[in-house]
Design a protein around this motif. Sequence first.
Motif, PDB file in Angstrom:
ATOM      1  N   LEU A  61       0.849  -1.185   0.000  1.00 31.91           N
ATOM      2  CA  LEU A  61       0.000   0.000   0.000  1.00 31.91           C
ATOM      3  C   LEU A  61       0.885   1.235   0.000  1.00 31.91           C
ATOM      4  O   LEU A  61       1.539   1.542   0.993  1.00 31.91           O
ATOM      5  CB  LEU A  61      -0.921  -0.018   1.217  1.00 31.91           C
ATOM      6  CG  LEU A  61      -1.759  -1.298   1.369  1.00 31.91           C
ATOM      7  CD1 LEU A  61      -2.589  -1.242   2.645  1.00 31.91           C
ATOM      8  CD2 LEU A  61      -2.640  -1.529   0.146  1.00 31.91           C
ATOM      9  N   THR A  62       0.916   1.935  -1.130  1.00 36.61           N
ATOM     10  CA  THR A  62       1.810   3.071  -1.294  1.00 36.61           C
ATOM     11  C   THR A  62       1.031   4.366  -1.464  1.00 36.61           C
ATOM     12  O   THR A  62      -0.162   4.366  -1.767  1.00 36.61           O
ATOM     13  CB  THR A  62       2.730   2.885  -2.519  1.00 36.61           C
ATOM     14  OG1 THR A  62       2.017   3.227  -3.717  1.00 36.61           O
ATOM     15  CG2 THR A  62       3.244   1.460  -2.628  1.00 36.61           C
ATOM     16  N   SER A  63       1.741   5.461  -1.310  1.00 31.84           N
ATOM     17  CA  SER A  63       1.203   6.782  -1.603  1.00 31.84           C
ATOM     18  C   SER A  63       1.532   7.188  -3.024  1.00 31.84           C
ATOM     19  O   SER A  63       0.681   7.679  -3.758  1.00 31.84           O
ATOM     20  CB  SER A  63       1.778   7.801  -0.617  1.00 31.84           C
ATOM     21  OG  SER A  63       1.444   9.117  -0.962  1.00 31.84           O
ATOM     22  N   GLY A  64       2.771   6.934  -3.434  1.00 35.89           N
ATOM     23  CA  GLY A  64       3.239   7.396  -4.738  1.00 35.89           C
ATOM     24  C   GLY A  64       3.787   6.321  -5.643  1.00 35.89           C
ATOM     25  O   GLY A  64       4.495   6.635  -6.598  1.00 35.89           O
ATOM     26  N   GLY A  65       3.484   5.061  -5.348  1.00 37.79           N
ATOM     27  CA  GLY A  65       3.959   3.982  -6.202  1.00 37.79           C
ATOM     28  C   GLY A  65       5.283   3.407  -5.715  1.00 37.79           C
ATOM     29  O   GLY A  65       5.708   3.619  -4.580  1.00 37.79           O
ATOM     30  N   VAL A  66       5.921   2.641  -6.594  1.00 38.28           N
ATOM     31  CA  VAL A  66       7.212   2.021  -6.273  1.00 38.28           C
ATOM     32  C   VAL A  66       8.284   3.055  -6.590  1.00 38.28           C
ATOM     33  O   VAL A  66       8.876   3.080  -7.673  1.00 38.28           O
ATOM     34  CB  VAL A  66       7.401   0.714  -7.070  1.00 38.28           C
ATOM     35  CG1 VAL A  66       8.736   0.057  -6.728  1.00 38.28           C
ATOM     36  CG2 VAL A  66       6.244  -0.252  -6.768  1.00 38.28           C
ATOM     37  N   SER A  67       8.523   3.916  -5.620  1.00 34.39           N
ATOM     38  CA  SER A  67       9.273   5.154  -5.849  1.00 34.39           C
ATOM     39  C   SER A  67      10.724   5.102  -5.394  1.00 34.39           C
ATOM     40  O   SER A  67      11.445   6.087  -5.583  1.00 34.39           O
ATOM     41  CB  SER A  67       8.561   6.318  -5.135  1.00 34.39           C
ATOM     42  OG  SER A  67       8.360   6.003  -3.764  1.00 34.39           O
ATOM     43  N   ASN A  68      11.150   4.013  -4.798  1.00 36.01           N
ATOM     44  CA  ASN A  68      12.542   3.913  -4.357  1.00 36.01           C
ATOM     45  C   ASN A  68      12.945   2.439  -4.217  1.00 36.01           C
ATOM     46  O   ASN A  68      12.081   1.541  -4.243  1.00 36.01           O
ATOM     47  CB  ASN A  68      12.762   4.689  -3.053  1.00 36.01           C
ATOM     48  CG  ASN A  68      11.894   4.189  -1.909  1.00 36.01           C
ATOM     49  OD1 ASN A  68      11.913   3.011  -1.569  1.00 36.01           O
ATOM     50  ND2 ASN A  68      11.130   5.092  -1.304  1.00 36.01           N
ATOM     51  N   PRO A  69      14.242   2.158  -4.090  1.00 33.99           N
ATOM     52  CA  PRO A  69      14.700   0.765  -4.040  1.00 33.99           C
ATOM     53  C   PRO A  69      14.135  -0.037  -2.867  1.00 33.99           C
ATOM     54  O   PRO A  69      13.924  -1.250  -2.996  1.00 33.99           O
ATOM     55  CB  PRO A  69      16.223   0.909  -3.929  1.00 33.99           C
ATOM     56  CG  PRO A  69      16.531   2.223  -4.574  1.00 33.99           C
ATOM     57  CD  PRO A  69      15.372   3.113  -4.201  1.00 33.99           C
TER      58      PRO A  69
END
Length: 220
Positions: free
Chosen positions: A5-13
């Motif tokens: 469950l993300t806020s901005g997607g898969v945004s970092n490693p």
Amino acid sequence: MRLLLTSGGVSNPSIEAALVDLLGTPIAECDALCVPTAEWGHPYCTPASAWRFVAGRGGSPITGLGWRSVGLLEPTALPSIGRDRWEPWVRAADVLLVDGGDATYLHHWLRESGLADLLPELTDTVWVGVSAGSMVMTPRIGTEFVEWDPPSGDDRTLGVVDFSIFPHLGMPENTMEAAETWAQQLDGPAYVIDDQTAIVVPGEGEVEVVSEGTWRHLPD
């Protein structure tokens, strides 16, 4: 079902590593279905923004991570084609990629389509939510995040998890003070997360926060 469950997607490693761990296999060996439905319920979203999500364009394009295949699943269309046709597509997918927009609109069509009823049976499937695509899994989203007029007249959503989510911390209107006010109307705990944070739910009752940014649990 396992949840990212993300806020901005898969945004970092760190978030990408958590996704691979949930999948149990490399992204390149997994088949995905993307769900843009929440976009249609939010006044800030457009056909162009829905296309960017499907096409894997934009800041954190979860459809463009290198999946073996990506298909489009539109719950607003499912009632008209019959469950016997669409259910095999869903069961065959390794991951559902669910975009943001309005969570109550998404909730309505997950219910209307019958997809919500199928979710408990998808024990090996990973749900990756972005913003409203994550919030729909919570019991309530708070009236501040309702942009569509749901038939229910309230802010209730699926309640798969027992906490609520305040996303996009750090945006001009999404301050920690606003989150504290938002949380006061809710009946349970909540997570305040920015776009560099994800909540991982690998199994029932298990919750882990993965972050390279800022987050907070309310009440503290």
